[in-house]
Design a protein around this motif. Structure first.
Motif, PDB file in Angstrom:
ATOM      1  N   ALA A  22      40.134  54.232  35.993  1.00  0.00           N
ATOM      2  CA  ALA A  22      40.764  53.358  36.982  1.00  0.00           C
ATOM      3  C   ALA A  22      39.911  53.423  38.241  1.00  0.00           C
ATOM      4  CB  ALA A  22      42.186  53.812  37.274  1.00  0.00           C
ATOM      5  N   PHE A  23      39.417  52.271  38.692  1.00  0.00           N
ATOM      6  CA  PHE A  23      38.573  52.201  39.878  1.00  0.00           C
ATOM      7  C   PHE A  23      39.420  51.748  41.060  1.00  0.00           C
ATOM      8  CE2 PHE A  23      35.646  51.831  36.366  1.00  0.00           C
ATOM      9  CZ  PHE A  23      34.593  52.618  36.767  1.00  0.00           C
ATOM     10  N   PHE A  24      39.123  52.296  42.234  1.00  0.00           N
ATOM     11  CA  PHE A  24      39.865  51.968  43.450  1.00  0.00           C
ATOM     12  C   PHE A  24      38.964  51.213  44.417  1.00  0.00           C
ATOM     13  CE2 PHE A  24      41.951  55.622  41.653  1.00  0.00           C
ATOM     14  CZ  PHE A  24      43.288  55.328  41.805  1.00  0.00           C
ATOM     15  N   HIS A  25      39.418  50.051  44.843  1.00  0.00           N
ATOM     16  CA  HIS A  25      38.715  49.259  45.850  1.00  0.00           C
ATOM     17  C   HIS A  25      39.541  49.241  47.123  1.00  0.00           C
ATOM     18  CE1 HIS A  25      35.274  47.175  43.932  1.00  0.00           C
ATOM     19  NE2 HIS A  25      35.918  47.542  42.824  1.00  0.00           N
ATOM     20  N   LYS A  26      38.853  49.190  48.249  1.00  0.00           N
ATOM     21  CA  LYS A  26      39.538  49.141  49.535  1.00  0.00           C
ATOM     22  C   LYS A  26      39.670  47.685  49.971  1.00  0.00           C
ATOM     23  CE  LYS A  26      39.267  50.958  54.229  1.00  0.00           C
ATOM     24  NZ  LYS A  26      38.492  51.802  55.132  1.00  0.00           N
ATOM     25  N   ALA A  27      40.895  47.308  50.317  1.00  0.00           N
ATOM     26  CA  ALA A  27      41.165  45.960  50.826  1.00  0.00           C
ATOM     27  C   ALA A  27      42.063  46.099  52.044  1.00  0.00           C
ATOM     28  CB  ALA A  27      41.838  45.103  49.768  1.00  0.00           C
ATOM     29  N   GLN A  28      41.905  45.187  52.979  1.00  0.00           N
ATOM     30  CA  GLN A  28      42.722  45.207  54.184  1.00  0.00           C
ATOM     31  C   GLN A  28      43.493  43.905  54.301  1.00  0.00           C
ATOM     32  OE1 GLN A  28      39.836  45.920  57.261  1.00  0.00           O
ATOM     33  NE2 GLN A  28      39.816  48.110  56.888  1.00  0.00           N
ATOM     34  N   LEU A  29      44.728  44.031  54.715  1.00  0.00           N
ATOM     35  CA  LEU A  29      45.546  42.858  54.986  1.00  0.00           C
ATOM     36  C   LEU A  29      45.223  42.409  56.406  1.00  0.00           C
ATOM     37  CD1 LEU A  29      47.859  41.005  54.011  1.00  0.00           C
ATOM     38  CD2 LEU A  29      49.425  42.596  55.091  1.00  0.00           C
ATOM     39  N   ILE A  30      44.629  41.247  56.530  1.00  0.00           N
ATOM     40  CA  ILE A  30      44.186  40.748  57.831  1.00  0.00           C
ATOM     41  C   ILE A  30      45.307  40.006  58.542  1.00  0.00           C
ATOM     42  CG2 ILE A  30      42.511  39.273  59.019  1.00  0.00           C
ATOM     43  CD1 ILE A  30      41.268  41.726  57.669  1.00  0.00           C
ATOM     44  N   LYS A  31      46.009  39.161  57.812  1.00  0.00           N
ATOM     45  CA  LYS A  31      47.019  38.315  58.436  1.00  0.00           C
ATOM     46  C   LYS A  31      48.098  38.002  57.412  1.00  0.00           C
ATOM     47  CE  LYS A  31      47.366  33.867  60.817  1.00  0.00           C
ATOM     48  NZ  LYS A  31      46.653  32.657  61.168  1.00  0.00           N
ATOM     49  N   GLY A  32      49.332  37.982  57.880  1.00  0.00           N
ATOM     50  CA  GLY A  32      50.428  37.604  57.015  1.00  0.00           C
ATOM     51  C   GLY A  32      51.244  38.793  56.562  1.00  0.00           C
ATOM     52  N   GLN A  33      52.249  38.503  55.798  1.00  0.00           N
ATOM     53  CA  GLN A  33      53.151  39.519  55.269  1.00  0.00           C
ATOM     54  C   GLN A  33      53.119  39.415  53.754  1.00  0.00           C
ATOM     55  OE1 GLN A  33      54.367  42.084  56.455  1.00  0.00           O
ATOM     56  NE2 GLN A  33      56.563  42.220  56.490  1.00  0.00           N
ATOM     57  N   ALA A  34      52.874  40.514  53.074  1.00  0.00           N
ATOM     58  CA  ALA A  34      52.792  40.500  51.620  1.00  0.00           C
ATOM     59  C   ALA A  34      54.180  40.556  51.001  1.00  0.00           C
ATOM     60  CB  ALA A  34      51.959  41.672  51.137  1.00  0.00           C
ATOM     61  N   ALA A  35      54.397  39.738  49.988  1.00  0.00           N
ATOM     62  CA  ALA A  35      55.627  39.748  49.204  1.00  0.00           C
ATOM     63  C   ALA A  35      55.237  39.624  47.739  1.00  0.00           C
ATOM     64  CB  ALA A  35      56.537  38.595  49.611  1.00  0.00           C
TER      65      ALA A  35
END
Length: 186
Positions: free
Chosen positions: A136-149
């Motif tokens: 299992a590989f892990f990538h880094k991602a950032q939430l820039i704008k908005g709300q995740a649902a």
């Protein structure tokens, strides 16, 4: 202390003048700190300015669905999928001809609704761990704008935004916990 030669004093004055040449002097109302403000009702009443509290309503309510909590720390998205009671990061199996980053982007798109703007940091994964005879590989991602649902009809049935120190409550696998503590060291 020896006297500074006249040429050196002239040079320092000239250097300061060059540095300040593009600077504009701002009005005092911009540079002087305000401690009071006028009320919006226009009656001229002033109140003492107070910064917003760092602990929010979501902190008090322990609302892990809200990003408005633990404002001084990074939060990480964990999900529960259909038929699995354990928490995990959004994941997907790699398809033929797909890079690891594309797989990570697809995993996120299959988990959350369209709308929030995200940014994947780099093309290489941050780390990997062996799980169920696979990596299992892990990538880094950032939430820039908005709300995740969660995406309706997707594999994920529940989600939580979790701080680093809360991870052991959600992730049971010791090898994954060790890797996460190394990756999230800051």
């Amino acid at each position: 202390m020896p006297e500074v030669p006249e040429w050196e004093t002239d040079f320092l004055e000239w250097k300061a003048e060059l540095q300040n040449r593009g600077n504009k002097e701002l009005p005092e109302e911009f540079t002087k700190g305000k401690t009071t403000y006028e009320s919006e009702d226009g009656e001229g009443a002033t109140q003492q300015w107070q910064p917003a509290p760092r602990e929010t309503e979501a902190d008090v309510a322990m609302d892990t669905k809200s990003l408005r909590r633990r404002l001084d720390q990074r939060l990480f998205l964990l999900v529960k999928t259909k038929g699995d009671s354990s928490w995990q990061f959004p994941q997907a199996e790699s398809s033929a001809g797909e890079t690891m980053r594309q797989t990570a982007e697809r995993a996120l798109k299959e988990t959350i609704q369209q709308g929030p703007k995200t940014y994947f940091v780099g093309n290489a994964p941050m780390g990997h761990v062996y799980q169920n005879n696979s990596k299992a590989f892990f990538h880094k991602a950032q939430l820039i704008k908005g709300q995740a649902a969660l995406k309706q009809g997707g594999q994920a049935v529940e989600y939580a935004w979790v701080a680093k120190d809360e991870m052991p409550k959600y992730i049971n696998d010791q090898e994954t916990q060790t890797l996460l503590s190394k990756m999230l060291g800051r």
